[in-house]
Write a protein that holds these residues in place. Structure first.
Motif, short mmCIF file in Angstrom:
data_model
loop_
_atom_site.label_atom_id
_atom_site.label_comp_id
_atom_site.label_asym_id
_atom_site.label_seq_id
_atom_site.Cartn_x
_atom_site.Cartn_y
_atom_site.Cartn_z
N ARG A 547 1.49 -0.99 0.00
CA ARG A 547 -0.18 0.23 0.17
C ARG A 547 1.25 1.49 -0.15
N ARG A 548 2.28 1.00 -0.03
CA ARG A 548 3.08 2.56 0.71
C ARG A 548 3.57 2.28 -0.88
N LEU A 549 2.99 1.89 -1.48
CA LEU A 549 3.47 2.68 -3.12
C LEU A 549 2.30 3.46 -3.64
N ILE A 550 1.28 2.85 -3.82
CA ILE A 550 0.02 3.79 -4.18
C ILE A 550 -0.57 4.64 -4.06
N VAL A 551 -0.97 5.41 -5.25
CA VAL A 551 -0.72 6.57 -5.43
C VAL A 551 -2.30 6.57 -5.31
N VAL A 552 -2.91 6.79 -4.03
CA VAL A 552 -4.54 6.64 -4.50
C VAL A 552 -5.13 7.04 -5.14
N GLU A 553 -5.00 8.77 -5.16
CA GLU A 553 -6.08 9.39 -6.37
C GLU A 553 -5.78 8.47 -7.38
N MET A 554 -4.56 8.34 -8.14
CA MET A 554 -5.14 7.39 -9.44
C MET A 554 -6.03 6.61 -9.27
N LEU A 555 -5.91 6.14 -8.90
CA LEU A 555 -7.52 4.67 -8.71
C LEU A 555 -9.15 5.08 -8.16
N THR A 556 -9.01 4.49 -9.86
CA THR A 556 -11.00 4.82 -10.04
C THR A 556 -11.63 4.00 -8.32
#
Length: 593
Positions: A547-556
């Motif tokens: 999860r540390r590598l996820i740019v949450v805003e990029m996910l639908t």
């Protein structure tokens, strides 16, 4: 660590070996000689004795070949290995971008006045030779059958493997060998064929419900088989391997009787020209019907016992991976090396008594090494996991009830924004393919672009397929199904495939996220009015994604919902199997985003 089964060569060993081979070419009056990464059985994996390409050139990738001429030696590799080959071969070898540059085009460029190019007819598929000969028409270049010249100069070449076979229990196979033989013999009758020639080791293992250990990490034994339309099988395998009873319909013979038995066949004989050695095709000639390996599709479509066995193997395998990730996360950046990670993961897998072996050499590539798609750590390349690195950890196990293959990319310390953005695009592709429903009849080439689209939108891509087929306690790479631009085989229920998009920036970092999935019939949608048959995936792999590598805003919102549901399933299915420390780590790793 588990024993490596690769023949390796240092770059400086290549030139004298090349010179010795050219000496044999001169004796035979040849202008060239072809060295594939293949054996007489034409499977993807080869025993040490047959690793001629690695011995000669130093290149250890799982696909490729070398064409040695009197003044140039081309090493043909696809996009997966173009970084690796540069590091492994001496300057006397010239890497060639294949398949963009075909062998025939390269030969015509290098031998404009024609010439004789030798090849061992046991190591080249009949379809390959026919295609190359067709493309060489008018060039005055002749392909010439000859003895294997590498074997003449390889003084310490290993002996052929002679390991005993074992029975594969019916609770894992799900169908008796007699039933399989009878079922496939009927398809030969319907096709008007009297027999089929089978050379692929995993096909023979599947058909006869046996397993072997002639090839590292692959539970197969070398042999040939003839399946007759009357429901009988002739098996050509060294008698010292045959230590367990075979099915009643099977008669065993020594391998040296294989070609004579093929020559005695009457009527039409089904073959797969993509894997049939040219030496066998030379005997059959006009009797051949290119109907494919009769075992390939039935083997790919797993039965309930194979699917449930694979599902259970993945749950146990997840324990080993998660325990390793928990341990890894507790170490400070700069304190571990790639080898230490590989060793720890393999030790954790070994705690499962059902583990027979790993399913391939574990890949643990940190920082720039992660950009080498099929990286194998060595003493010379073993690197520390430094702050800011991405670690690509690709591994798997061979269990009695299933074969696993999983990749996770892990943050080491504080990772940059660019790496996170690329990781999130790869994740979006994996998730979108995981959520896909598609009409029955589509092939891998029809849907694999779903996993690439988020990368394409950013002008990025990767040079390997989205996914490969996987066996049931058999080869970790299994055909005929693939998620690939070139795969035309329709996806069918029971097929197990990998879903593994990636992204690689040479000299900087690599990313790959991989789950195994199985094709299943999709349940009708509530209120749906379309009656066409639809398929979707059942996920087999349950290990958290960093999860540390996820740019949450990029996910639908749909992607975020899938990921949260997946992590909830990971926690529920694997949490109770873990140590207390790993369970606490998993609670954090699977928290909703």
């Amino acid at each position: 660590m588990f024993q490596s089964f690769e023949v390796t060569a240092r770059p400086e060993q290549g030139p004298p070996r090349l010179a010795a081979l050219r000496g044999e070419m001169a004796i035979e009056g040849l202008d060239g000689f072809l060295i594939p990464r293949a054996d007489a059985h034409q499977g993807e994996y080869v025993a040490p004795r047959d690793q001629r390409l690695a011995w000669l050139t130093g290149f250890t990738g799982s696909a490729g070949f070398c064409a040695v001429l009197t003044d140039v030696a081309g090493v043909f590799v696809d996009g997966r290995y173009r970084t690796q080959v540069k590091a492994q071969v001496a300057k006397e070898y010239t890497p060639v971008a294949w398949p963009e540059i075909s062998l025939s085009a390269w030969l015509k460029d290098q031998l404009p006045d024609g010439g004789k190019v030798g090849f061992d007819p046991w190591l080249h598929a009949a379809g390959q030779i026919a295609s190359t000969q067709k493309e060489l028409v008018g060039s005055n270049i002749e392909l010439v059958r000859c003895d294997n010249l590498v074997d003449r100069v390889w003084e310490d070449q290993p002996e052929p493997p002679m390991n005993p076979i074992k029975a594969h229990p019916i609770e894992f196979a799900g169908e008796t060998a007699d039933s399989k033989i009878t079922r496939l013999a009927k398809t030969l009758q319907e096709a008007g064929c009297t027999a089929a020639v089978i050379t692929l080791p995993d096909s023979i293992m599947w058909l006869l419900n046996i397993r072997g250990s002639d090839i590292g990490y692959n539970p197969v034994a070398h042999g040939f088989a003839i399946l007759h339309a009357d429901g009988q099988v002739d098996l050509f395998m060294a008698s010292k391997k045959l230590v367990v009873p075979l099915a009643d319909q099977v008669t065993s013979h020594e391998p040296d009787g294989f070609l004579d038995a093929v020559a005695a066949l009457k009527g039409k004989v089904q073959v797969d020209l993509g894997t049939l050695p040219q030496a066998v095709a030379d005997v059959l000639n006009d009797q051949m019907v290119d109907g494919g390996d009769p075992c390939a599709l039935p083997k790919a479509c797993k039965n309930d016992a194979e699917i449930e066995g694979s599902a259970e193997a993945h749950l146990r395998d997840a324990v080993a991976v998660i325990e390793t990730l928990c341990w890894l996360d507790a170490q400070a950046p700069g304190t571990l090396t790639e080898t230490q990670v590989v060793t720890r993961l393999e030790e954790n897998r070994r705690r499962d008594n059902a583990l027979q072996d790993i399913s391939f050499d574990t890949i643990a590539g940190t920082g720039p090494n992660g950009a080498i798609m099929h990286y194998r750590v060595t003493e010379e390349t073993d690197s520390r996991l430094e702050d800011g690195h991405l670690l690509v950890l690709d591994s798997g196990g061979q269990y009695l009830d299933g074969t696993t293959d999983i990749t996770r990319t892990v943050a080491i310390g504080t990772v940059g924004d660019e790496e996170k953005a690329c990781f999130t695009r790869v994740l979006k592709g994996m998730v979108n393919l995981s959520m896909l429903r598609w009409p029955s009849g589509l092939a891998g080439r029809d849907i694999e672009g779903i996993a690439r689209e988020p990368l394409w939108a950013a002008g990025q891509d990767f040079n390997h397929g989205v996914g490969h087929g996987v066996g049931a306690y058999l080869s970790v790479h299994e055909g005929p199904q693939r998620l690939s631009k070139v795969s035309h085989v329709p996806l069918k229920p029971g097929m197990i495939l990998s879903n593994e998009p990636g992204y690689y920036r040479e000299g900087s970092f690599g990313i790959r996220i991989e789950n195994l999935v199985v094709v299943q019939d999709a349940a009708p949608l509530p209120g749906g009015d379309d009656d066409r048959a639809m398929l979707n995936w059942r996920t087999l792999t349950y290990v958290p994604i960093d999860r540390r590598l996820i740019v949450v805003e990029m996910l639908t919102s749909a992607e975020r919902a899938w990921l949260n549901a997946y992590h909830r399933d990971v926690a529920e299915k694997i949490g109770p199997r873990l140590s207390d420390e790993a369970r606490r780590w998993l609670d954090t790793a699977t928290a909703p985003i």
